[in-house]
Design an enzyme around this catalytic site. Sequence first.
Site, mmCIF file in Angstrom:
data_model
loop_
_atom_site.group_PDB
_atom_site.id
_atom_site.type_symbol
_atom_site.label_atom_id
_atom_site.label_comp_id
_atom_site.label_asym_id
_atom_site.label_seq_id
_atom_site.Cartn_x
_atom_site.Cartn_y
_atom_site.Cartn_z
ATOM 1 N N SER A 34 0.831 -1.213 0.000
ATOM 2 C CA SER A 34 0.000 0.000 0.000
ATOM 3 C C SER A 34 0.862 1.258 0.000
ATOM 4 C CB SER A 34 -0.953 0.010 1.203
ATOM 5 O OG SER A 34 -0.214 0.008 2.407
ATOM 6 N N ASN A 35 2.078 1.145 0.533
ATOM 7 C CA ASN A 35 2.962 2.317 0.527
ATOM 8 C C ASN A 35 4.387 1.886 0.182
ATOM 9 O OD1 ASN A 35 3.623 5.001 0.802
ATOM 10 N ND2 ASN A 35 3.942 4.890 3.010
ATOM 11 N N SER A 124 7.875 5.359 17.900
ATOM 12 C CA SER A 124 8.336 6.648 17.381
ATOM 13 C C SER A 124 8.574 7.616 18.518
ATOM 14 C CB SER A 124 7.260 7.215 16.451
ATOM 15 O OG SER A 124 7.497 8.578 16.214
ATOM 16 N N TYR A 148 -1.585 9.794 14.866
ATOM 17 C CA TYR A 148 -0.531 8.821 14.539
ATOM 18 C C TYR A 148 0.261 8.454 15.799
ATOM 19 C CZ TYR A 148 4.121 7.304 13.171
ATOM 20 O OH TYR A 148 5.302 6.629 13.092
ATOM 21 N N LYS A 152 0.668 4.824 18.094
ATOM 22 C CA LYS A 152 1.929 4.189 18.536
ATOM 23 C C LYS A 152 1.913 3.978 20.048
ATOM 24 C CE LYS A 152 4.150 3.712 14.636
ATOM 25 N NZ LYS A 152 4.380 2.366 14.111
ATOM 26 N N TYR A 176 11.963 5.563 17.392
ATOM 27 C CA TYR A 176 12.854 6.151 16.393
ATOM 28 C C TYR A 176 12.782 7.669 16.445
ATOM 29 C CZ TYR A 176 11.716 1.607 14.221
ATOM 30 O OH TYR A 176 11.477 0.280 13.958
HETATM 31 N N1 UFG Z 1 10.553 20.936 7.857
HETATM 32 C C1 UFG Z 1 10.634 22.056 7.059
HETATM 33 N N2 UFG Z 1 10.127 21.966 5.800
HETATM 34 C C2 UFG Z 1 9.556 20.839 5.304
HETATM 35 C C3 UFG Z 1 9.491 19.688 6.127
HETATM 36 C C4 UFG Z 1 9.992 19.783 7.411
HETATM 37 O O1 UFG Z 1 11.127 23.104 7.476
HETATM 38 O O2 UFG Z 1 9.107 20.828 4.143
HETATM 39 C C5 UFG Z 1 11.112 20.992 9.216
HETATM 40 C C6 UFG Z 1 10.099 20.747 10.324
HETATM 41 O O3 UFG Z 1 9.460 21.944 10.682
HETATM 42 C C7 UFG Z 1 10.996 20.174 11.428
HETATM 43 C C8 UFG Z 1 12.079 19.418 10.651
HETATM 44 O O4 UFG Z 1 12.063 19.950 9.340
HETATM 45 O O5 UFG Z 1 11.615 21.224 12.135
HETATM 46 C C9 UFG Z 1 11.816 17.926 10.567
HETATM 47 O O6 UFG Z 1 10.507 17.700 10.071
HETATM 48 P P1 UFG Z 1 10.022 16.259 9.586
HETATM 49 O O7 UFG Z 1 8.632 16.430 9.054
HETATM 50 O O8 UFG Z 1 11.026 15.655 8.678
HETATM 51 O O9 UFG Z 1 10.037 15.397 10.907
HETATM 52 P P2 UFG Z 1 9.254 15.621 12.303
HETATM 53 O O10 UFG Z 1 10.305 15.781 13.351
HETATM 54 O O11 UFG Z 1 8.204 16.635 12.211
HETATM 55 O O12 UFG Z 1 8.491 14.220 12.467
HETATM 56 C C10 UFG Z 1 9.162 13.020 12.205
HETATM 57 C C11 UFG Z 1 8.170 12.034 11.583
HETATM 58 C C12 UFG Z 1 7.204 11.558 12.577
HETATM 59 C C13 UFG Z 1 7.918 11.058 13.782
HETATM 60 C C14 UFG Z 1 8.817 12.121 14.349
HETATM 61 C C15 UFG Z 1 9.604 11.570 15.512
HETATM 62 O O13 UFG Z 1 7.461 12.622 10.521
HETATM 63 O O14 UFG Z 1 6.477 10.492 12.034
HETATM 64 O O15 UFG Z 1 9.723 12.535 13.361
HETATM 65 O O16 UFG Z 1 10.249 12.588 16.182
HETATM 66 F F1 UFG Z 1 7.035 10.716 14.726
#
Ligand code: UFG
Length: 336
Positions: A34-35, A124, A148, A152, A176
């Site tokens: 699915s993904n 997570s 989400y 978890k 993680y």
């Molecule tokens: N960011 C941007 N621009 C983007 C995407 C992200 O500036 O287009 C920034 C976010 O604001 C954040 C950093 O990059 O400061 C990391 O963002 P991510 O979306 O890559 O990751 P997150 O830390 O928000 O979340 C991820 C996963 C979750 C998981 C979490 C665990 O998406 O599923 O890490 O800490 F639960």
Amino acid sequence: MRVLVTGGLGFIGSHTVVSLISNGYDVVIVDDLSNSKLSVLDRLETICGKSIDFEQINLLDYNSLDQVFFKYAIDFVIHFAAFKAVGESQEKPLEYYQNNLVSLINVLNCMRKHSVFKIVFSSSACVYGTPDSCPIPETADIRPQNVYGRTKAVCESILQDTSAAISEFSVALLRYFNPIGAHESGLIGEDPNGIPNNLMPYITQVAAGKRELLTVYGNDYPTPDGTGVRDYIHVCDLADGHVAVLKKLENNTGVFIYNLGCGRGYSVLEVIHAFEEVNHVNVNYAIGPRRSGDSAVCFSNPAKANKELGWYAKHDIKDMCRDSWRWECYARDHEV
Ligand code: UFG
């Protein structure tokens, strides 16, 4: 020893399959595609130099899963398969609870029926929500801030309750932090459907010219450069963490909880600049507003995994940026 890997064609699952096979484990992958894509299996077989057992199954279908347990002598389960998009989870809570909880319950019921009692669960850092302070130890409060993350956290409770009631069940909960990077062969990596939510796949797609501009979500956080700080970890280090914890489960019973992170944070701008420097490419970006739900800083204290598992993240941010880009180039050139 044979390991059933659910979601084994996904990003973290596929890299874990490589680590397992290179450490002498036999593997059977179940994945409903699915993904993920079936071509990941071919590329895994190329990397590992052998054929890998695969069953296309949706874990909500208990009877099909039961057949897999009849067909293979399974010693361990590593359960990755789950819905994982934070934004989508807020819009589709019932789908997320149904899929993520019922899948796990089906896996546990099959395990009990077939006397398989050792499971590693893919949790997570988002179970911690916005932490009171960083680095975050495993003892920090559990207070996820989105659906989400709550799936978890509930799955963690299901596993802890099962182990408490059925003492043969040994459980590892792996929390993680932010996995990025890709296998050094460049043959497998993160392959998000549609517009990426996460930072690194967005960076690679902008660098590759697939997308025009990366929006940096806010530069007014209380961090050194104002952008969000996260604990990025190379997916191959994360994969090796699963092998390390299997060894722990081989010889111990109970519930074991570990953060898998590097224990240090990088800001969004630091990641962009490291990526540009290592790969000699330009990442077109602009500062935008904060993204709702984001915290300023999130990084782990991985000391428990370091000490009890003898596991350490070995790759640095440059490795992560280099390997992410190598995979993006492969995917682009081969129209993956
Ligand atoms: N960011 C941007 N621009 C983007 C995407 C992200 O500036 O287009 C920034 C976010 O604001 C954040 C950093 O990059 O400061 C990391 O963002 P991510 O979306 O890559 O990751 P997150 O830390 O928000 O979340 C991820 C996963 C979750 C998981 C979490 C665990 O998406 O599923 O890490 O800490 F639960």
